[in-house]
Design a protein around this motif. Sequence first.
Motif, short mmCIF file in Angstrom:
data_model
loop_
_atom_site.label_atom_id
_atom_site.label_comp_id
_atom_site.label_asym_id
_atom_site.label_seq_id
_atom_site.Cartn_x
_atom_site.Cartn_y
_atom_site.Cartn_z
N HIS D 65 0.83 -1.21 0.00
CA HIS D 65 0.00 0.00 0.00
C HIS D 65 0.86 1.26 0.00
O HIS D 65 0.58 2.22 -0.72
CB HIS D 65 -0.95 0.02 1.19
N GLN D 69 0.69 4.14 -2.87
CA GLN D 69 0.25 5.47 -2.44
C GLN D 69 1.32 6.54 -2.74
O GLN D 69 1.00 7.71 -2.91
CB GLN D 69 -0.03 5.42 -0.94
N TYR D 74 -0.59 8.44 -8.38
CA TYR D 74 -1.63 7.87 -7.51
C TYR D 74 -2.93 8.68 -7.51
O TYR D 74 -4.01 8.09 -7.66
CB TYR D 74 -1.09 7.72 -6.08
N SER D 78 -6.52 4.50 -10.67
CA SER D 78 -7.22 3.55 -9.81
C SER D 78 -6.49 2.21 -9.90
O SER D 78 -5.83 1.91 -10.90
CB SER D 78 -8.68 3.41 -10.22
N GLN D 80 -6.38 -2.14 -8.94
CA GLN D 80 -6.97 -3.41 -8.50
C GLN D 80 -5.85 -4.33 -8.08
O GLN D 80 -4.92 -4.56 -8.88
CB GLN D 80 -7.75 -4.08 -9.63
N THR E 82 -9.64 -9.70 -0.02
CA THR E 82 -9.20 -8.31 -0.07
C THR E 82 -8.05 -8.10 0.91
O THR E 82 -8.25 -8.23 2.12
CB THR E 82 -10.35 -7.35 0.31
N ARG F 6 -18.06 -0.40 3.89
CA ARG F 6 -16.97 -0.04 2.99
C ARG F 6 -17.13 1.43 2.63
O ARG F 6 -18.20 1.86 2.18
CB ARG F 6 -17.02 -0.88 1.70
N ASP F 8 -15.53 4.51 0.38
CA ASP F 8 -14.63 4.92 -0.71
C ASP F 8 -14.60 6.44 -0.77
O ASP F 8 -15.64 7.07 -1.00
CB ASP F 8 -15.13 4.36 -2.05
N HIS F 10 -13.66 9.96 -2.50
CA HIS F 10 -13.39 10.52 -3.83
C HIS F 10 -12.93 11.97 -3.66
O HIS F 10 -13.74 12.89 -3.81
CB HIS F 10 -14.66 10.48 -4.70
N GLN F 49 -6.28 1.45 -2.49
CA GLN F 49 -7.49 2.24 -2.66
C GLN F 49 -7.57 3.34 -1.59
O GLN F 49 -7.13 3.13 -0.48
CB GLN F 49 -8.75 1.36 -2.48
N TYR F 50 -8.20 4.45 -1.94
CA TYR F 50 -8.51 5.47 -0.93
C TYR F 50 -9.82 5.04 -0.28
O TYR F 50 -10.86 5.68 -0.46
CB TYR F 50 -8.63 6.84 -1.58
N SER F 51 -9.77 3.94 0.45
CA SER F 51 -10.98 3.26 0.93
C SER F 51 -10.65 2.54 2.22
O SER F 51 -9.51 2.21 2.48
CB SER F 51 -11.44 2.21 -0.09
#
Lengths: 94, 94, 94, 94, 94, 94, 94, 94, 94, 94
Positions: D65, D69, D74, D78, D80, E82, F6, F8, F10, F49-51
């Motif tokens: 991560h 980041q 970044y 996006s 996966q 995840t 969850r 997310d 933005h 992810q920004y999550s």
Amino acid sequence: MLFLVRMDVHPPLDMPAEKFAEIKATEKAYSLSLQRDGRWAHIWRIVGQYSNYSIFDVSGNDELHKLLQDLPLYPYSSFQVTPLATHPSDIAVQ
Amino acid sequence: MLFLVRMDVHPPLDMPAEKFAEIKATEKAYSLSLQRDGRWAHIWRIVGQYSNYSIFDVSGNDELHKLLQDLPLYPYSSFQVTPLATHPSDIAVQ
Amino acid sequence: MLFLVRMDVHPPLDMPAEKFAEIKATEKAYSLSLQRDGRWAHIWRIVGQYSNYSIFDVSGNDELHKLLQDLPLYPYSSFQVTPLATHPSDIAVQ
Amino acid sequence: MLFLVRMDVHPPLDMPAEKFAEIKATEKAYSLSLQRDGRWAHIWRIVGQYSNYSIFDVSGNDELHKLLQDLPLYPYSSFQVTPLATHPSDIAVQ
Amino acid sequence: MLFLVRMDVHPPLDMPAEKFAEIKATEKAYSLSLQRDGRWAHIWRIVGQYSNYSIFDVSGNDELHKLLQDLPLYPYSSFQVTPLATHPSDIAVQ
Amino acid sequence: MLFLVRMDVHPPLDMPAEKFAEIKATEKAYSLSLQRDGRWAHIWRIVGQYSNYSIFDVSGNDELHKLLQDLPLYPYSSFQVTPLATHPSDIAVQ
Amino acid sequence: MLFLVRMDVHPPLDMPAEKFAEIKATEKAYSLSLQRDGRWAHIWRIVGQYSNYSIFDVSGNDELHKLLQDLPLYPYSSFQVTPLATHPSDIAVQ
Amino acid sequence: MLFLVRMDVHPPLDMPAEKFAEIKATEKAYSLSLQRDGRWAHIWRIVGQYSNYSIFDVSGNDELHKLLQDLPLYPYSSFQVTPLATHPSDIAVQ
Amino acid sequence: MLFLVRMDVHPPLDMPAEKFAEIKATEKAYSLSLQRDGRWAHIWRIVGQYSNYSIFDVSGNDELHKLLQDLPLYPYSSFQVTPLATHPSDIAVQ
Amino acid sequence: MLFLVRMDVHPPLDMPAEKFAEIKATEKAYSLSLQRDGRWAHIWRIVGQYSNYSIFDVSGNDELHKLLQDLPLYPYSSFQVTPLATHPSDIAVQ
């Protein structure tokens, strides 16, 4: 080597019409030159969409990526690429 | 009039291999006859799939549906049909 | 020419365990022979899935389709194929 | 520990070309340094996309991560992330 | 290292109830032993689904795959994995 | 009562960095206070992810909605809420 | 506490009609008893589907899961559960 | 005649807070008047979303479309409409 | 009141052809009687699919559900129902 | 030849209301003229959406694409086109 490419154009609504027309003219000239040398084998409009399905006939993945990336509409488009192989029922291979 | 057709075959795992081979032979003969008369203009295998992308050149929707429905593999397949129009950058219309 | 291939195996629950073990043994031998000659460049298990991500290094689309179709697990699997090109930030091309 | 990472870049159309070029140059230098120390094991361009598939070899989730980041691209990308395990057919583990 | 795992069980409707009950009993014993040694850190039922969300605390991807693959319900289940990292707002890291 | 959430984020690319940093600082303080009183039971970053995935322990639906709606990042985030029930294999209920 | 539940029934085509009718009769009796005690607050058929949207009024997640799991049609159905909160424009809270 | 309507509000981030508050106040008054005359039978907040599930009781499709289109938040919202029929297990029809 | 209905037929491959032909004959007779009384206003085949798009003109949701549920092919079909309203550009309402 | 066309309008929130009203007036006049000459056979509003389902009766794919592309709302809309064939149960072909 053949690839089916779907190209969806997303014209930026806030770009001056004149500038977009210019980009499209360059795109068309580029497309015609690739059609002439045989690498852009087919191009069809998808009914009701600012999109086309095309067949490219290239030496491989690297050449295809370069051709697509050089499209004047590349920054305003998205692409789906499907590698194609000879079909055993194709009349050309009987 | 042109249509892009994606055909995905779902062979039934429990059908005797011989019977399925017979269906495929009839399918191939049927496909070749349509290729010969020009209505099945192109057929390509999708790499890694029991599927093909094809171009049909027919008089209209009714004829296309009849052609597809008469495929021996029709009961074991699914289809996606995309109507195609002439593209203004197609070299054939310059 | 490189391709990323995702392969998802759907083992038929009603096949005798012995027969499926036999298919898997043939699959493994076939995979190893392709790894030895360099065409199956990488194979990784996806955590928690009966699936793998693999890199194939082949002469083109036709060869890749043949390799996949010849897999003993082909009738019990589905495949997603992504053509890869050289990345301009790849250290190998600096 | 290996991870497959798909990275899709969404370049902001309204950013001055010069500024974006600068970000991309920093990104490339950062990527090369990670390739040199072995943590960014592979990077491939996805044909027709402003995207790459990459293999990262890191000590674990936290390190991965942090690496992602810190990418200069970044905020405009996006990701996966797919965790990978050793495959029993991998020639390296026979 | 933590992972969120969603596990969806698809009980085969044609398996004798007794046999499925036996598999579930073995599954429960296996789950409890992993909870006791701390690797299966949390398990929650998803309301209205034959599914759970779980947190696994393992040494890495290979160990997680082995744990999941050894589940007695593995052949009748699907999994989404995840990878999780430490969150900067987690009170444990202030 | 437990819920998996969850979240997310933005981040609006055109907001001044300073203002966004301020919002994030308030968010963190708010999150820490909820972690201290036990209602925000867990928070984990999703790798790449920004999550985050979080576990909330609240008296019910109304309290959960109020907590989420009061998040300083609420206007810049989307949420998926999954109600959780006790799992019969949970070691805590044996 | 309210939940919206969508229930889709997948009747097994190979079950004897008589046996399925029996299950449906038990289901109806069970549903009516829950409607009488107020926990199954509303039930509506979705037009053209073997499905319903229902409102449940229960003490929390655990009770809702138990109610759904005890449905005679549970093994032949799938469920989507949405937690509901009081809406500030609801006339009941003015 | 009943319809389930899901309404997702997408507040424009760049609208002055005051103006949006005004629109919401008009929306609330409009909603209350429809609740009073019985046409907006139920309204529930979806937990964690700027969304509601509502039940409308109207004379038919045309009236429902008019009611939705007249919502002050209509230009900033999207809608999913599901027609509902009487369920044979509904206690009201026994 | 008008509804657009998409009907996808999934013929069970293991049903004797004779029995399925009988069901289809009953279906056709039923469809024709509804076309005659005006409630099944239009029916069109979707090219390449065992599917139709139809327009129903009924008194409301309950009647439509009853009509669809009584179709002899109902157990072997799935339906998507879209409620339609008068369009302000429809020439009939000028 | 018939086509079902779904048209979703995405009105640009930042266009002056007056200008958009003007575009819509031109659109309506254009639609009416096509309805008068029989090529736009039906138009229905989808309840709760700025969308319509329409039936076009045209000579083929090229004519349909031209009609759609000439719509004044074309730049602010997306389209899904489904080719329709005569259905064997259509009362008109008995």
